[in-house]
Design a protein around this motif. Structure first.
Motif, PDB file in Angstrom:
ATOM      1  N   GLN A   1       4.167  29.337 -17.894  1.00 40.01           N
ATOM      2  CA  GLN A   1       4.648  27.980 -18.130  1.00 40.01           C
ATOM      3  C   GLN A   1       6.148  27.867 -17.848  1.00 40.01           C
ATOM      4  OE1 GLN A   1       3.509  27.042 -22.127  1.00 40.01           O
ATOM      5  NE2 GLN A   1       1.317  26.883 -21.651  1.00 40.01           N
ATOM      6  N   TRP A   2       6.890  28.894 -18.261  1.00 47.13           N
ATOM      7  CA  TRP A   2       8.341  28.876 -18.047  1.00 47.13           C
ATOM      8  C   TRP A   2       8.665  28.940 -16.553  1.00 47.13           C
ATOM      9  CZ3 TRP A   2      11.829  32.451 -16.022  1.00 47.13           C
ATOM     10  CH2 TRP A   2      13.180  32.176 -16.254  1.00 47.13           C
ATOM     11  N   LEU A   3       7.961  29.823 -15.818  1.00 47.83           N
ATOM     12  CA  LEU A   3       8.191  29.925 -14.376  1.00 47.83           C
ATOM     13  C   LEU A   3       7.801  28.642 -13.647  1.00 47.83           C
ATOM     14  CD1 LEU A   3       6.916  33.562 -13.648  1.00 47.83           C
ATOM     15  CD2 LEU A   3       9.280  32.743 -13.546  1.00 47.83           C
ATOM     16  N   THR A   4       6.711  28.020 -14.051  1.00 49.75           N
ATOM     17  CA  THR A   4       6.277  26.763 -13.436  1.00 49.75           C
ATOM     18  C   THR A   4       7.313  25.671 -13.649  1.00 49.75           C
ATOM     19  OG1 THR A   4       3.970  27.366 -13.842  1.00 49.75           O
ATOM     20  CG2 THR A   4       4.428  25.050 -13.372  1.00 49.75           C
ATOM     21  N   TYR A   5       7.848  25.618 -14.867  1.00 48.68           N
ATOM     22  CA  TYR A   5       8.875  24.626 -15.176  1.00 48.68           C
ATOM     23  C   TYR A   5      10.122  24.845 -14.324  1.00 48.68           C
ATOM     24  CZ  TYR A   5      12.716  22.406 -17.702  1.00 48.68           C
ATOM     25  OH  TYR A   5      13.842  21.678 -18.034  1.00 48.68           O
ATOM     26  N   LYS A   6      10.540  26.106 -14.186  1.00 48.29           N
ATOM     27  CA  LYS A   6      11.737  26.407 -13.405  1.00 48.29           C
ATOM     28  C   LYS A   6      11.533  26.083 -11.926  1.00 48.29           C
ATOM     29  CE  LYS A   6      14.687  27.926 -16.431  1.00 48.29           C
ATOM     30  NZ  LYS A   6      15.978  27.192 -16.642  1.00 48.29           N
ATOM     31  N   ILE A   7      10.355  26.409 -11.407  1.00 47.65           N
ATOM     32  CA  ILE A   7      10.080  26.124  -9.981  1.00 47.65           C
ATOM     33  C   ILE A   7      10.086  24.621  -9.727  1.00 47.65           C
ATOM     34  CG2 ILE A   7       8.290  26.235  -8.204  1.00 47.65           C
ATOM     35  CD1 ILE A   7       7.531  28.993  -9.385  1.00 47.65           C
TER      36      ILE A   7
END
Length: 583
Positions: free
Chosen positions: A567-573
């Motif tokens: 979820q954190w990586l998706t948000y950052k991308i």
């Protein structure tokens, strides 16, 4: 007894021979000579051939390492590599797996050996029972070894000369004599032994090899494995029973032992702490062996088990041999004339009071109550007196805790006698507490009880789901000795490290080892990372992938670590893409 030579069939066998002594269930000793490359199965077969024993899967050979930790001899490994000590070796032939239904044991010889093991369990306080059950067990033993009651041969008080229980009261002796005199006449030794096995197998502590440990609150508990499942005792109560079908995984890490299972259709994890890592490893191995033996219908269904989860290397163990159902099936096919064997009697055993007094006198002059690494509870020349002394000390410590104002313990004994008069079923052997003799535990306990043993092997502050365990306060001398030993160990490590670093040859070896480790690590990462992605992201429903996904460790990793990270990586991308598109 004639010394027998037992040679391995291996082509690479060495000429050097090693002396071994195996103590049997009746305290006699069986000497033999093996080659250095002989495996454990050779010794097991040797003892079984000595008895002409066919139903041998219930039995095993036990030994004690230099650290006084008990082990079961593994059949597929070298005897020399397992012993970790210098020959001559001393081992003990004992019951390893107690049959769930002794009535299904086919041969009288096998039942007799089981009877001898149960008699040892009773004598050492490992079989917890009520007064009425204890009287029946004792009476069956009298009938099996003395025969029918005869007034001329058995005068008043004859039972008091025989030591069968760790705490044997006059009331118990009277009941034993009464049953022996009035109810068992005409029973042969074989029938009396069978009746004892029938009675013993109904008790909660039947087949329990008690492993001392601490729970998450620091309270002492005893863990055991039976034909039914995993059990835990505290005081004189069984506080946990997980059937083998409900135990999903057994794990250990260092001194911490975990049991994953189901209780009332809810997943639970029970956590306990042992005194040493070796004790924890031994506990885990006993657990996985017992689960394999009693749970599965065929040995071919058993898989290699690991002590760790799928992402980290742990101890692996593979059960060898037949399982309980296969043993029972094979027993029904035995067709032979029963072998002749000699029964030991109470007159020949260590149970007579006169012999016990002599042994106690000898032991009191010794410097230590504990057996040496080569002297386990089965030592025929110290067993009776030493174990009685240890058990009495443990019982007295319990009485002092219960009656702090009574130094002699007379009030506690009077109270116990009153309870006997009120209800015969209220009294249990070992002073109302499950308190097996210290030197018969899988991990030998120092003189002074379980708590002192854990103080000398501190568990430390270990946290788990059920809370934390804080080690008990040890005496100042013990702590001082421990600190000195730790300083010596640290100093040795520093000196050894300096020697290694100043040696060119060792530097080359160290560099090569580091490169190999790096290559292996990269190889594992290249294999593990794609597999991890397949497990986490793909919909492939292969059987082995499904089994991994259903493990508690994988579910915990997926829910607590992977999902938040994704979820954190998706948000950052998405955030970076939005910035780029807006610019």
């Amino acid at each position: 007894m004639k010394m027998l030579r037992f040679r391995s069939s291996s082509i690479k066998s060495l000429s050097q021979e090693i002396k071994c002594t195996i103590r049997l269930l009746d305290d006699t000793e069986l000497p033999c000579i093996i080659q250095r490359d002989a495996k454990g199965q050779f010794l097991i077969d040797f003892v079984c051939n000595h008895f002409s024993l066919l139903e041998k899967d219930y039995f095993g050979i036990r030994y004690v390492d230099p650290e006084k930790q008990r082990h079961w001899l593994e059949s597929n490994k070298s005897v020399v590599k397992q012993m970790k000590s210098q020959p001559p070796y001393t081992m003990c032939f004992r019951v390893k797996f107690y049959p769930a239904e002794p009535m299904k044991v086919k041969e009288e010889l096998t039942r007799y050996l089981l009877y001898l093991q149960i008699k040892r369990d009773i004598f050492h306080g490992r079989l917890l029972c009520s007064l009425s059950d204890a009287a029946s067990l004792g009476a069956y033993t009298l009938q099996a070894e003395l025969g029918d009651y005869e007034p001329d041969e058995h005068p008043d008080g004859y039972v008091s000369e025989i030591k069968l229980f760790p705490k044997q009261t006059q009331k118990l002796e009277r009941k034993m004599a009464e049953i022996h005199k009035n109810e068992l006449r005409g029973q042969s030794a074989a029938v009396a032994e069978m009746n004892l096995l029938k009675k013993a197998h109904t008790l909660e502590t039947y087949g329990v090899d008690p492993h001392p440990c601490k729970d998450s609150s620091g309270a002492t508990a005893f863990i055991g494995f039976t034909a039914t499942g995993f059990v835990v005792f505290q005081g004189n109560k069984r506080i946990h029973l997980l059937k083998w079908s409900d135990v999903s995984k057994l794990k250990f890490s260092g001194k911490t032992f975990h049991v994953h299972g189901l209780q009332k259709e809810k997943k639970i994890v029970l956590t306990y702490h042992t005194s040493t890592p070796d004790a924890c490893k031994h506990l885990w191995k006993c657990g996985v062996e017992n689960q394999a033996f009693y749970k599965y219908a065929k040995s071919s269904q058993i898989k290699t088990v690991s002590s760790s989860n799928i992402f980290f290397k742990g101890r692996k163990f593979r059960f060898s041999g037949r399982v309980a159902k296969e043993v029972i099936e094979a027993s029904t096919k035995i067709q032979r004339t029963p072998p002749e064997f000699h029964r030991s009697t109470l007159g020949q055993s260590r149970s007579y009071n006169s012999l016990s007094k002599q042994l106690i006198t000898n032991v009191e002059t010794a410097e230590s109550c504990l057996p040496s690494p080569d002297e386990s509870e089965e030592h025929s020349t110290m067993d009776g007196g030493e174990l009685l002394k240890i058990n009495d000390q443990l019982a007295r410590s319990e009485e002092e805790l219960k009656e702090p104002h009574n130094e002699s313990g007379e009030v506690a004994e009077t109270k116990c006698e009153n309870e006997e008069e009120m209800s015969e079923d209220c009294l249990t052997i070992s002073e109302l507490v499950y308190n097996p003799s210290a030197s018969v535990l899988p991990t030998p306990v120092e003189d002074g009880g379980i708590d002192l043993f854990f103080n000398s092997h501190p568990v430390g502050n270990q946290k788990d789901d059920g809370g934390s365990y804080n080690e008990l306060d040890a005496p100042e001398n013990t702590l001082l000795i421990t600190e000195v030993e730790e300083l010596k160990e640290v100093n040795w490590v520093l000196v050894r490290s300096f020697e290694l670093m100043t040696s060119n040859r060792h530097l080359n070896i160290l560099a090569k080892s580091f490169v190999k480790l790096l290559v292996v690590g990269l190889g594992l990462m290249l294999f593990a990372f794609p597999l991890l992605l397949v497990l986490l992201e793909s919909d492939i429903d292969a059987s082995f992938l499904r089994e991994i996904r259903q493990t508690p460790e994988f579910e915990q990793f997926h829910n607590e670590y992977y999902c938040p990270l994704r979820q954190w990586l998706t948000y950052k991308i998405h955030y970076i893409l939005d910035k780029l598109s807006s610019s």
